[in-house]
Every structure is written in structure tokens, then in C-alpha cells.
Design an enzyme around this catalytic site. Structure first.
Site, PDB file in Angstrom:
ATOM      1  CG  PHE A  10      -1.417   1.392   1.629  1.00 54.82           C
ATOM      2  CD1 PHE A  10      -1.930   2.180   0.487  1.00 54.82           C
ATOM      3  CD2 PHE A  10      -1.617   1.575   3.085  1.00 54.82           C
ATOM      4  CE1 PHE A  10      -2.724   3.417   1.036  1.00 54.82           C
ATOM      5  CE2 PHE A  10      -1.928   2.900   3.458  1.00 54.82           C
ATOM      6  CZ  PHE A  10      -2.605   3.826   2.347  1.00 54.82           C
ATOM      7  CG  LEU A  33       5.366  -9.568  -5.770  1.00 56.27           C
ATOM      8  CD1 LEU A  33       5.525 -10.030  -7.194  1.00 56.27           C
ATOM      9  CD2 LEU A  33       4.700  -8.330  -5.494  1.00 56.27           C
ATOM     10  CB  ALA A  80       9.850  -5.277   3.215  1.00 55.35           C
ATOM     11  CD  GLU A  82       3.191 -10.853   6.620  1.00 51.19           C
ATOM     12  OE1 GLU A  82       2.143 -10.406   6.766  1.00 51.19           O
ATOM     13  OE2 GLU A  82       3.606 -11.298   5.846  1.00 51.19           O
ATOM     14  CB  SER A  83       1.492  -3.800   7.406  1.00 52.92           C
ATOM     15  OG  SER A  83       0.234  -4.054   6.509  1.00 52.92           O
ATOM     16  CB  THR A 132       3.897   1.768  13.072  1.00 52.93           C
ATOM     17  OG1 THR A 132       2.396   2.193  13.593  1.00 52.93           O
ATOM     18  CG2 THR A 132       4.345   0.844  13.876  1.00 52.93           C
ATOM     19  CG  ASP A 133       0.622   5.530  15.398  1.00 54.28           C
ATOM     20  OD1 ASP A 133       0.317   4.528  15.037  1.00 54.28           O
ATOM     21  OD2 ASP A 133      -0.154   6.602  15.182  1.00 54.28           O
ATOM     22  CD  GLU A 134      -0.926  -0.333  15.368  1.00 53.82           C
ATOM     23  OE1 GLU A 134      -0.650  -1.382  15.940  1.00 53.82           O
ATOM     24  OE2 GLU A 134      -1.756  -0.163  14.505  1.00 53.82           O
ATOM     25  CE1 TYR A 158       3.103  -3.711  11.744  1.00 50.92           C
ATOM     26  CE2 TYR A 158       1.557  -2.401  13.282  1.00 50.92           C
ATOM     27  CZ  TYR A 158       2.644  -2.543  11.972  1.00 50.92           C
ATOM     28  OH  TYR A 158       2.718  -1.376  11.266  1.00 50.92           O
ATOM     29  CE  LYS A 162       6.985  -1.438  11.199  1.00 55.26           C
ATOM     30  NZ  LYS A 162       7.737  -1.382   9.849  1.00 55.26           N
ATOM     31  CE  LYS A 197      -3.592  -3.622   7.269  1.00 55.81           C
ATOM     32  NZ  LYS A 197      -2.336  -2.789   6.517  1.00 55.81           N
ATOM     33  N   PRO A 213     -18.105  -3.939   9.702  1.00 63.40           N
ATOM     34  CG  PRO A 213     -16.562  -5.563   9.332  1.00 63.40           C
ATOM     35  CD  PRO A 213     -17.227  -4.393   8.627  1.00 63.40           C
ATOM     36  CG  ASN A 257     -12.099   2.853  14.725  1.00 64.81           C
ATOM     37  OD1 ASN A 257     -11.001   3.494  14.315  1.00 64.81           O
ATOM     38  ND2 ASN A 257     -11.685   1.735  15.605  1.00 64.81           N
TER      39      ASN A 257
END
Ligand code: NAD
Ligand code: DAU
Length: 352
Positions: A10, A33, A80, A82-83, A132-134, A158, A162, A197, A213, A257
Site C-alpha cells: 500500500f 509479493l 517491507a 507484515e502490517s 509506526t505510531d503503534e 505486530y 515493529k 484494513k 464491522p 472509528n
């Protein structure tokens, strides 16, 4: 030239596409990929000889070594990973493998290459790690937004993976002198966002007449940034960031959300109304919450603005409208990426 990893995903594909509109510098794009990487995102570059795509793993030291020696990039930009948080809850193994072990192998290959560069190239070289901010954990309602000095308190497999990769990048600077830069960004949205997402999932479900959802009470807050603004921030940090430093990237767009999904419904009601005249809001459905769900993220991007003069170009209102319009105009893309493997994921995550 520069080497980008994860440039078929993305954010990576948006970065690669923008790169060739802003610059004539060549790029090697290394991407494994996985389900999230999609060559269709890069279709606009089929006739661009300066874009060299290589299918491969950041953890393949031999391959990365060969690419570095052959192309001699002045910088590596590492997207690169897993997100997806929900996938990390179902199966953390791949996250540990790519985000931690993969980043380690990439750093090792880059360190070896960088050590062999002539002094001038060595000084100019950059390794930019996209994070990420996470990693900062979850904020309370009245807490100030995350600054670069916040403690790392990751809560999901995740974000923990990171966080580990960020620590490795930091250590390679402090121990070996590798000229690194790290960016920690808030939630992105925009074209080519994989429909697992929240935003693209709800656009596609709305158009398909399916439930939208909402986990738990829908009052979890995310800080949304249009993906093109994230890409311009990365270009700016690459160009002018101080080696060894961390830059938080965000759009000052905190939204719950439920509000985000409501806005999507209103825009769709306007641009592509339902045949029965009802609002897409009627499709909103509350479902079981995500385990360990972080309540609030918010980014303080003051440093990036003050030191490097970066500002986002889009507000949430302009960016989200562009995004919905993009999905309406690119339904073929969305249908192609929601293949058999995608349907398996939806079955596993949302059940009946
Ligand atoms: P994505 O899942 O859409 O794309 C990831 C890309 O990396 C895919 O093209 C995939 O094929 C590739 N990839 C995965 N494992 C690989 C490996 N071992 N070797 C080579 N390529 C591999 O992710 P995204 O949303 O574009 O995120 C990109 C980066 O930005 C990630 O590091 C993510 O942690 C970070 N980030 C994302 C967001 C967001 O909102 N999406 C926000 C902040 C930071
Ligand atoms: O904050 C940056 C992070 O943003 C990135 O590091 C991650 O790679 C990226 O995936 C994103 O993580 P989130 O978990 O915040 O994004 P997601 O779109 O999965 O979820 C956004 C919010 O919406 C979150 O609070 C969970 C909720 N949600 C998500 C889905 C998929 C729902 O309510 N329903 C859903 O079906």
C-alpha cells in the site's frame, strides 16, 4: 539510485509511483509479493526503465548483497513488513520472521555494503526505516499526543515486532555508525489500500451490500494521514533528516472509528447512492472487539514540521473524499485483490 523494499504494498507503491513523478533517479524495488504485495499497483510504471522490480525477501542476505553490489544505491528505504494487526493476533510467526529477523538480515547486508563504500559515499548514504505510531502503545483520552521521546509500550504482536525492528535500526547506528533515519507514522489511508484494513474494507463491504464491522463500541481513536502526505514526509526526511534521529509523522486528524465509517457512508450516499434509497449507515454492524485493542493513537508531528518544514497537503475531509472516489473508479483493482486467499481471511476473521 535508491533501493526500496516493500514497494508493491500500500504505502510502498504510493511512494514508488510518487518517486517517479517527483524525480528521475532510478530505483530498485525489492518485494516478496506476499498477499499484500500487488504488481497491479505498479502498472503505471510498466514503461519506466528506471524502475527495476525484483521479487525477493529482505531476509535473503545473498540476494540483498547482490542487489547492493550491482546497483550501488545511495539509500535504502525499508517499507517491507507484515502490517495487519488482526493477522498478527491469529499468527504472529510471520511478523517475527519478516519484521524482526528480516530487518536484521537487511541491516547486516546493508552494513557490509556501507562499510565497503568510499568515504564520501559512506557519509552520504542513508538507511530509512518506516515504522509506526503503534510502538508507543495506547493513549488515554486526555494524554498528549505521542512525541519521539515517548516510551515504547507495544501491545500487539505486530507493534512489538515493529518496536524490535526500530531498536535494531537504532542499535546499528549507535554501534556501527550506520547512517539511519526512522519515521513513526500514524494510520494511512488512500489509493491501493488493501481491503483488510478498516477504510477500504468498509468501502468495499458497503458497495457489496455487506455489514460494516465495527469492533467493540467503535470509539477507538486513530490519527489519519493521507498516504501521499506520508510519502512526501519520507522524501523530506530522506533528503534532510538528521542521521540517527526519529521523526513522528501524522496528520492531526484524530477520529473515532464509528465517525470514520459514518463519514464513508455519507460520501458514498452522495457519490454512489444505494438503489433502495437507504443510507449505507444501515449496514453498520457492531462485532466482537479486537483482543488487546489499543484505545487511542495520536501523533505530535511538531518536530518534522519545525525542523524540516513538512506539512500535510490534505485534510481528512479532502483526503477521504479522494479515497472514496478512487475506490469507485478502481473497482476492477479492488475485485482483483480480493481473491480466494482474501476470502479465506474474511471467513476466518469475521466468521458468518
Ligand atoms: P502492506 O502490508 O500493504 O505492504 C507490505 C509490503 O511488503 C507488501 O508489498 C509485501 O509483499 C512486502 N513484504 C512483506 N514481507 C516481505 C519480505 N519479507 N521481503 C520483502 N517484501 C516483503 O503494508 P503498508 O501498509 O504499505 O505498510 C508499509 C510499512 O509502513 C510497514 O513497515 C508498516 O509497518 C508501516 N506503516 C504502515 C502504516 C499504515 O497505516 N498502513 C502506518 C505506519 C507505518
Ligand atoms: O497506526 C498505524 C497502524 O495503522 C499501522 O502501523 C498498521 O500497519 C495499520 O494496519 C494500521 O493499524 P490499525 O490496527 O489501526 O488499522 P486497521 O485499519 O486494521 O484498524 C483501524 C481501526 O479500526 C482499529 O481501531 C480497529 C478498527 N477496525 C478494524 C477493522 C479491520 C474495526 O472496527 N473493524 C474492522 O473490521
Amino acid at each position: 539510485m535508491i533501493l526500496t523494499t516493500g514497494g508493491a504494498g500500500f504505502i510502498g507503491s504510493n511512494f514508488v509511483l510518487d518517486w517517479f513523478t517527483a524525480s528521475d533517479e532510478s530505483m530498485v524495488n525489492l518485494d516478496k509479493l506476499t498477499y499484500a504485495g500487488n504488481m497491479e499497483n505498479l502498472a503505471g510504471l510498466r514503461d519506466q526503465p528506471k524502475h527495476i522490480f525484483v521479487k525477493g525477501d529482505i531476509g535473503d542476505v545473498g540476494l540483498v548483497r547482490r542487489l547492493l553490489e550491482q546497483h550501488k544505491p545511495r539509500a535504502v528505504v525499508n517499507f517491507a513488513a507484515e502490517s495487519h494487526v488482526d493477522r498478527s493476533i491469529h499468527g504472529p510467526g510471520e511478523f517475527i520472521q519478516t519484521n524482526i529477523v528480516g530487518t536484521f538480515h537487511l541491516l547486516e547486508a546493508v552494513r557490509e555494503y556501507w562499510n565497503g563504500l568510499p568515504e564520501q559515499d559512506k557519509a552520504a548514504f542513508r538507511f530509512l526505516h518506516v515504522s509506526t505510531d503503534e510502538v508507543y502503545g495506547s493513549l488515554g483520552k486526555d494524554d498528549p499526543a505521542f512525541r519521539e521521546t515517548n516510551r515504547y509500550e507495544p501491545n500487539s504482536p505486530y507493534s512489538a515486532s515493529k518496536a524490535a525492528s526500530d531498536h535494531l535500526v537504532r542499535a546499528y547506528h549507535h554501534t556501527y555508525g550506520l547512517p539511519v533515519l526512522t519515521t513513526n507514522c500514524s494510520n494511512n489511508y488512500g489509493p491501493y489500500h488493501f481491503p483488510e484494513k478498516l477504510i477500504p474494507l468498509c468501502i468495499q463491504n458497503a458497495l457489496g451490500g455487506k455489514p460494516l464491522p465495527i469492533y467493540g463500541d467503535g470509539q477507538q481513536i486513530r490519527d489519519w494521514l493521507y498516504v501521499k502526505d506520508h510519502c512526501s514526509a519520507i522524501r523530506r526526511v530522506l533528503e534532510a533528516g538528521t542521521v540517527g534521529e526519529v521523526y513522528n509523522v501524522g496528520g492531526w486528524n484524530e477520529k473515532a472509528n464509528l465517525e470514520v465509517v459514518g463519514t464513508l457512508c455519507d460520501i458514498l450516499d452522495d457519490l454512489s447512492p444505494r438503489a433502495d434509497g437507504q443510507s449505507y449507515r444501515t449496514q453498520i454492524t457492531f462485532v466482537t472487539d479486537r483482543p488487546g485493542h489499543d484505545r487511542r493513537y495520536a501523533i505530535d508531528a511538531t518536530r518534522l514540521e519545525r525542523e524540516l518544514g513538512w506539512k500535510p497537503a490534505e485534510t481528512f475531509e479532502t483526503g477521504i473524499r479522494k479515497t472514496v472516489r478512487w475506490y469507485l473508479d478502481n473497482q476492477a483493482w479492488a475485485h482483483n485483490v480480493t481473491s480466494g486467499a482474501y476470502r479465506e481471511w474474511v471467513g476466518k476473521q469475521y466468521g458468518a
